[in-house]
Design a protein around this motif. Sequence first.
Motif, mmCIF file in Angstrom:
data_model
loop_
_atom_site.group_PDB
_atom_site.id
_atom_site.type_symbol
_atom_site.label_atom_id
_atom_site.label_comp_id
_atom_site.label_asym_id
_atom_site.label_seq_id
_atom_site.Cartn_x
_atom_site.Cartn_y
_atom_site.Cartn_z
ATOM 1 N N HIS A 37 0.806 -1.215 0.000
ATOM 2 C CA HIS A 37 0.000 0.000 0.000
ATOM 3 C C HIS A 37 0.841 1.267 0.000
ATOM 4 C CE1 HIS A 37 -3.670 -2.280 0.158
ATOM 5 N NE2 HIS A 37 -3.085 -3.045 1.051
ATOM 6 N N THR A 38 2.133 1.158 0.330
ATOM 7 C CA THR A 38 3.001 2.337 0.230
ATOM 8 C C THR A 38 3.052 2.838 -1.198
ATOM 9 O OG1 THR A 38 4.972 0.973 -0.054
ATOM 10 C CG2 THR A 38 4.483 1.724 2.186
ATOM 11 N N VAL A 39 2.936 1.931 -2.153
ATOM 12 C CA VAL A 39 2.893 2.310 -3.568
ATOM 13 C C VAL A 39 1.455 2.566 -4.003
ATOM 14 C CG1 VAL A 39 3.249 1.493 -5.938
ATOM 15 C CG2 VAL A 39 5.029 1.154 -4.220
ATOM 16 N N LEU A 40 0.571 1.635 -3.738
ATOM 17 C CA LEU A 40 -0.775 1.688 -4.297
ATOM 18 C C LEU A 40 -1.565 2.908 -3.859
ATOM 19 C CD1 LEU A 40 -1.683 -2.099 -4.056
ATOM 20 C CD2 LEU A 40 -0.852 -0.823 -6.048
ATOM 21 N N ARG A 41 -1.421 3.339 -2.609
ATOM 22 C CA ARG A 41 -2.210 4.487 -2.155
ATOM 23 C C ARG A 41 -1.685 5.804 -2.717
ATOM 24 N NH1 ARG A 41 -0.765 2.974 3.140
ATOM 25 N NH2 ARG A 41 1.262 3.783 3.680
ATOM 26 N N ARG A 49 6.225 8.496 -10.995
ATOM 27 C CA ARG A 49 7.634 8.099 -11.030
ATOM 28 C C ARG A 49 8.008 7.485 -9.679
ATOM 29 N NH1 ARG A 49 6.851 12.731 -13.684
ATOM 30 N NH2 ARG A 49 7.673 12.867 -15.802
ATOM 31 N N PRO A 50 8.926 6.532 -9.671
ATOM 32 C CA PRO A 50 9.338 5.923 -8.401
ATOM 33 C C PRO A 50 9.803 6.949 -7.361
ATOM 34 C CG PRO A 50 10.105 4.592 -10.212
ATOM 35 C CD PRO A 50 9.524 5.846 -10.815
ATOM 36 N N HIS A 51 10.538 7.959 -7.795
ATOM 37 C CA HIS A 51 10.991 8.987 -6.852
ATOM 38 C C HIS A 51 9.799 9.674 -6.190
ATOM 39 C CE1 HIS A 51 13.196 12.305 -5.075
ATOM 40 N NE2 HIS A 51 12.343 13.126 -5.663
ATOM 41 N N GLU A 52 8.768 9.995 -6.962
ATOM 42 C CA GLU A 52 7.572 10.638 -6.408
ATOM 43 C C GLU A 52 6.890 9.722 -5.390
ATOM 44 O OE1 GLU A 52 6.363 13.134 -10.449
ATOM 45 O OE2 GLU A 52 5.497 11.146 -10.094
ATOM 46 N N LEU A 53 6.811 8.440 -5.715
ATOM 47 C CA LEU A 53 6.197 7.479 -4.794
ATOM 48 C C LEU A 53 6.976 7.415 -3.480
ATOM 49 C CD1 LEU A 53 5.421 4.640 -7.353
ATOM 50 C CD2 LEU A 53 3.750 6.119 -6.194
ATOM 51 N N ALA A 54 8.305 7.420 -3.580
ATOM 52 C CA ALA A 54 9.141 7.364 -2.376
ATOM 53 C C ALA A 54 8.916 8.596 -1.504
ATOM 54 C CB ALA A 54 10.609 7.225 -2.765
ATOM 55 N N GLY A 58 7.253 8.536 2.107
ATOM 56 C CA GLY A 58 8.236 8.781 3.162
ATOM 57 C C GLY A 58 9.180 7.605 3.380
ATOM 58 N N VAL A 59 9.504 6.919 2.270
ATOM 59 C CA VAL A 59 10.429 5.783 2.342
ATOM 60 C C VAL A 59 11.522 5.979 1.296
ATOM 61 C CG1 VAL A 59 8.654 4.200 3.198
ATOM 62 C CG2 VAL A 59 9.084 4.346 0.735
ATOM 63 N N ILE A 64 10.833 1.519 -2.448
ATOM 64 C CA ILE A 64 9.798 1.611 -3.486
ATOM 65 C C ILE A 64 10.120 0.672 -4.632
ATOM 66 C CG2 ILE A 64 8.872 3.139 -5.290
ATOM 67 C CD1 ILE A 64 7.586 3.539 -2.501
ATOM 68 N N THR A 65 11.391 0.621 -5.039
ATOM 69 C CA THR A 65 11.791 -0.270 -6.135
ATOM 70 C C THR A 65 11.457 -1.723 -5.799
ATOM 71 O OG1 THR A 65 13.511 1.248 -6.856
ATOM 72 C CG2 THR A 65 13.735 -1.065 -7.535
ATOM 73 N N LYS A 66 11.758 -2.129 -4.577
ATOM 74 C CA LYS A 66 11.459 -3.503 -4.150
ATOM 75 C C LYS A 66 9.953 -3.762 -4.177
ATOM 76 C CE LYS A 66 12.111 -6.761 -0.400
ATOM 77 N NZ LYS A 66 11.443 -6.867 0.856
ATOM 78 N N THR A 67 9.181 -2.817 -3.670
ATOM 79 C CA THR A 67 7.728 -2.976 -3.638
ATOM 80 C C THR A 67 7.155 -2.995 -5.043
ATOM 81 O OG1 THR A 67 7.652 -1.885 -1.484
ATOM 82 C CG2 THR A 67 5.585 -2.034 -2.703
ATOM 83 N N VAL A 68 7.641 -2.119 -5.909
ATOM 84 C CA VAL A 68 7.168 -2.112 -7.302
ATOM 85 C C VAL A 68 7.520 -3.435 -7.970
ATOM 86 C CG1 VAL A 68 7.471 -1.040 -9.585
ATOM 87 C CG2 VAL A 68 7.116 0.396 -7.555
#
Length: 138
Positions: A37-41, A49-54, A58-59, A64-68
């Motif tokens: 959910h750190t990515v999905l929400r 972009r992965p950077h934006e998701l991170a 707040g991770v 994020i790369t691992k979760t994606v």
Amino acid sequence: MPKSLQVLFRDAHAAVHAEVQTAVTRAGYSELTPGHHTVLRNLGEQGARPHELAVQAGVSRQAITKTVDELVRIGVVRRDPDAADGRGVIVRYTDRGLAGLAVARQQMDVIEERFAARVGAARWAEVRDVLDELFGDV
């Protein structure tokens, strides 16, 4: 002594999250874990972009790369080339991921209808308006 605001929000989040997770699991998404959910929400329908998701989660970018990677493996997101940056990618929902998002949103509607029935539609609308005013831009 009444519950603190922090405890009320924690309990509300836990109750809503559990109910949505149950609905999503019943719909065939049992592979999803709370860590996903750190990515999905934060993803949004247009992707991110992965950077934006991170930053939003707040991770670290590595987390994020691992979760994606996990979400790609189970088929709910994909990585598309970023047209604005030839080296970058945009993470987007797959069709399967969008279907799961629809299940989650439908369950949220059910929850909100139940809340409105419990406290009255006008009071629930006011609660929602206040929460949106306080946190809608966060």
